[in-house]
Motif scaffolding. Structure first.
Motif, PDB file in Angstrom:
ATOM      1  N   ALA A   1      -9.958  -1.735   1.833  1.00  0.00           N
ATOM      2  CA  ALA A   1      -8.650  -1.746   1.165  1.00  0.00           C
ATOM      3  C   ALA A   1      -7.529  -1.475   2.163  1.00  0.00           C
ATOM      4  O   ALA A   1      -6.445  -2.070   2.057  1.00  0.00           O
ATOM      5  CB  ALA A   1      -8.620  -0.717   0.045  1.00  0.00           C
ATOM      6  N   TYR A   2      -7.760  -0.620   3.151  1.00  0.00           N
ATOM      7  CA  TYR A   2      -6.737  -0.332   4.149  1.00  0.00           C
ATOM      8  C   TYR A   2      -6.442  -1.568   5.002  1.00  0.00           C
ATOM      9  O   TYR A   2      -5.284  -1.866   5.294  1.00  0.00           O
ATOM     10  CB  TYR A   2      -7.163   0.834   5.044  1.00  0.00           C
ATOM     11  CG  TYR A   2      -6.149   1.143   6.110  1.00  0.00           C
ATOM     12  CD1 TYR A   2      -4.981   1.810   5.793  1.00  0.00           C
ATOM     13  CD2 TYR A   2      -6.344   0.739   7.423  1.00  0.00           C
ATOM     14  CE1 TYR A   2      -4.034   2.077   6.756  1.00  0.00           C
ATOM     15  CE2 TYR A   2      -5.408   1.000   8.392  1.00  0.00           C
ATOM     16  CZ  TYR A   2      -4.251   1.673   8.059  1.00  0.00           C
ATOM     17  OH  TYR A   2      -3.316   1.922   9.016  1.00  0.00           O
TER      18      TYR A   2
ATOM     19  N   SER B   1      -4.496  -3.942   2.948  1.00  0.00           N
ATOM     20  CA  SER B   1      -3.146  -3.419   2.787  1.00  0.00           C
ATOM     21  C   SER B   1      -2.313  -3.644   4.050  1.00  0.00           C
ATOM     22  O   SER B   1      -1.130  -3.989   3.966  1.00  0.00           O
ATOM     23  CB  SER B   1      -3.207  -1.933   2.446  1.00  0.00           C
ATOM     24  OG  SER B   1      -1.936  -1.378   2.378  1.00  0.00           O
TER      25      SER B   1
ATOM     26  N   ARG C   1       1.058  -5.794   4.260  1.00  0.00           N
ATOM     27  CA  ARG C   1       2.309  -5.216   4.774  1.00  0.00           C
ATOM     28  C   ARG C   1       2.947  -6.122   5.818  1.00  0.00           C
ATOM     29  O   ARG C   1       4.163  -6.313   5.836  1.00  0.00           O
ATOM     30  CB  ARG C   1       2.059  -3.841   5.391  1.00  0.00           C
ATOM     31  CG  ARG C   1       2.143  -2.726   4.394  1.00  0.00           C
ATOM     32  CD  ARG C   1       1.976  -1.435   5.100  1.00  0.00           C
ATOM     33  NE  ARG C   1       0.577  -1.423   5.581  1.00  0.00           N
ATOM     34  CZ  ARG C   1      -0.016  -0.404   6.146  1.00  0.00           C
ATOM     35  NH1 ARG C   1       0.630   0.682   6.376  1.00  0.00           N
ATOM     36  NH2 ARG C   1      -1.271  -0.466   6.507  1.00  0.00           N
TER      37      ARG C   1
ATOM     38  N   ASP D   1       3.964   1.025  -0.671  1.00  0.00           N
ATOM     39  CA  ASP D   1       2.760   0.778   0.124  1.00  0.00           C
ATOM     40  C   ASP D   1       1.566   1.557  -0.419  1.00  0.00           C
ATOM     41  O   ASP D   1       0.446   1.039  -0.460  1.00  0.00           O
ATOM     42  CB  ASP D   1       3.001   1.151   1.591  1.00  0.00           C
ATOM     43  CG  ASP D   1       3.879   0.148   2.309  1.00  0.00           C
ATOM     44  OD1 ASP D   1       4.012  -0.989   1.819  1.00  0.00           O
ATOM     45  OD2 ASP D   1       4.431   0.504   3.367  1.00  0.00           O
TER      46      ASP D   1
ATOM     47  N   VAL E   1       0.360  -0.151  -3.614  1.00  0.00           N
ATOM     48  CA  VAL E   1      -0.384  -1.372  -3.295  1.00  0.00           C
ATOM     49  C   VAL E   1      -1.773  -1.018  -2.797  1.00  0.00           C
ATOM     50  O   VAL E   1      -2.769  -1.653  -3.174  1.00  0.00           O
ATOM     51  CB  VAL E   1       0.381  -2.214  -2.254  1.00  0.00           C
ATOM     52  CG1 VAL E   1      -0.493  -3.323  -1.683  1.00  0.00           C
ATOM     53  CG2 VAL E   1       1.639  -2.795  -2.870  1.00  0.00           C
ATOM     54  N   PHE E   2      -1.886   0.029  -1.965  1.00  0.00           N
ATOM     55  CA  PHE E   2      -3.190   0.461  -1.466  1.00  0.00           C
ATOM     56  C   PHE E   2      -4.104   0.901  -2.606  1.00  0.00           C
ATOM     57  O   PHE E   2      -5.279   0.529  -2.649  1.00  0.00           O
ATOM     58  CB  PHE E   2      -3.019   1.604  -0.458  1.00  0.00           C
ATOM     59  CG  PHE E   2      -4.318   2.224  -0.041  1.00  0.00           C
ATOM     60  CD1 PHE E   2      -5.156   1.576   0.835  1.00  0.00           C
ATOM     61  CD2 PHE E   2      -4.704   3.451  -0.540  1.00  0.00           C
ATOM     62  CE1 PHE E   2      -6.364   2.141   1.220  1.00  0.00           C
ATOM     63  CE2 PHE E   2      -5.898   4.027  -0.179  1.00  0.00           C
ATOM     64  CZ  PHE E   2      -6.733   3.367   0.708  1.00  0.00           C
TER      65      PHE E   2
ATOM     66  N   LEU F   1      -5.263  -2.170  -4.500  1.00  0.00           N
ATOM     67  CA  LEU F   1      -6.278  -2.893  -3.730  1.00  0.00           C
ATOM     68  C   LEU F   1      -7.608  -2.148  -3.740  1.00  0.00           C
ATOM     69  O   LEU F   1      -8.669  -2.768  -3.854  1.00  0.00           O
ATOM     70  CB  LEU F   1      -5.804  -3.099  -2.297  1.00  0.00           C
ATOM     71  CG  LEU F   1      -4.731  -4.152  -2.088  1.00  0.00           C
ATOM     72  CD1 LEU F   1      -4.226  -4.126  -0.655  1.00  0.00           C
ATOM     73  CD2 LEU F   1      -5.251  -5.525  -2.451  1.00  0.00           C
TER      74      LEU F   1
END
Length: 68
Positions: free
Chosen positions: A22-23, A26, A30, A49, A52-53, A56
């Motif tokens: 997920a990171y 993300s 971004r 942000d 969104v993380f 996700l």
């Protein structure tokens, strides 16, 4: 969902792997948003942000149930 994944004899919590995936997603999102200048529409960038993380991460965990 399996709670532990065996990587070369090392048991790793599945959530750690999903967080890493997920990171990365993300970070890619971004960069795309930065290039398209979409952050001008966002009031608080860090909060956006993080949201969104979390979305996700939820999606990755949900999709992990369909993996063999």
């Amino acid at each position: 969902m399996r709670y532990q994944i065996d990587i070369y004899g090392v048991l790793v919590p599945a959530l750690l792997l999903w967080i890493i995936i997920a990171y990365v997603l993300s970070a890619l999102l971004r960069r795309i948003m930065q290039r398209l200048d979409l952050y001008r529409l966002v009031w608080h960038r860090a909060l956006f942000d993080f949201a969104v993380f979390v979305c996700l991460l939820g999606g990755v965990v949900y999709l992990s149930e369909f993996l063999p």
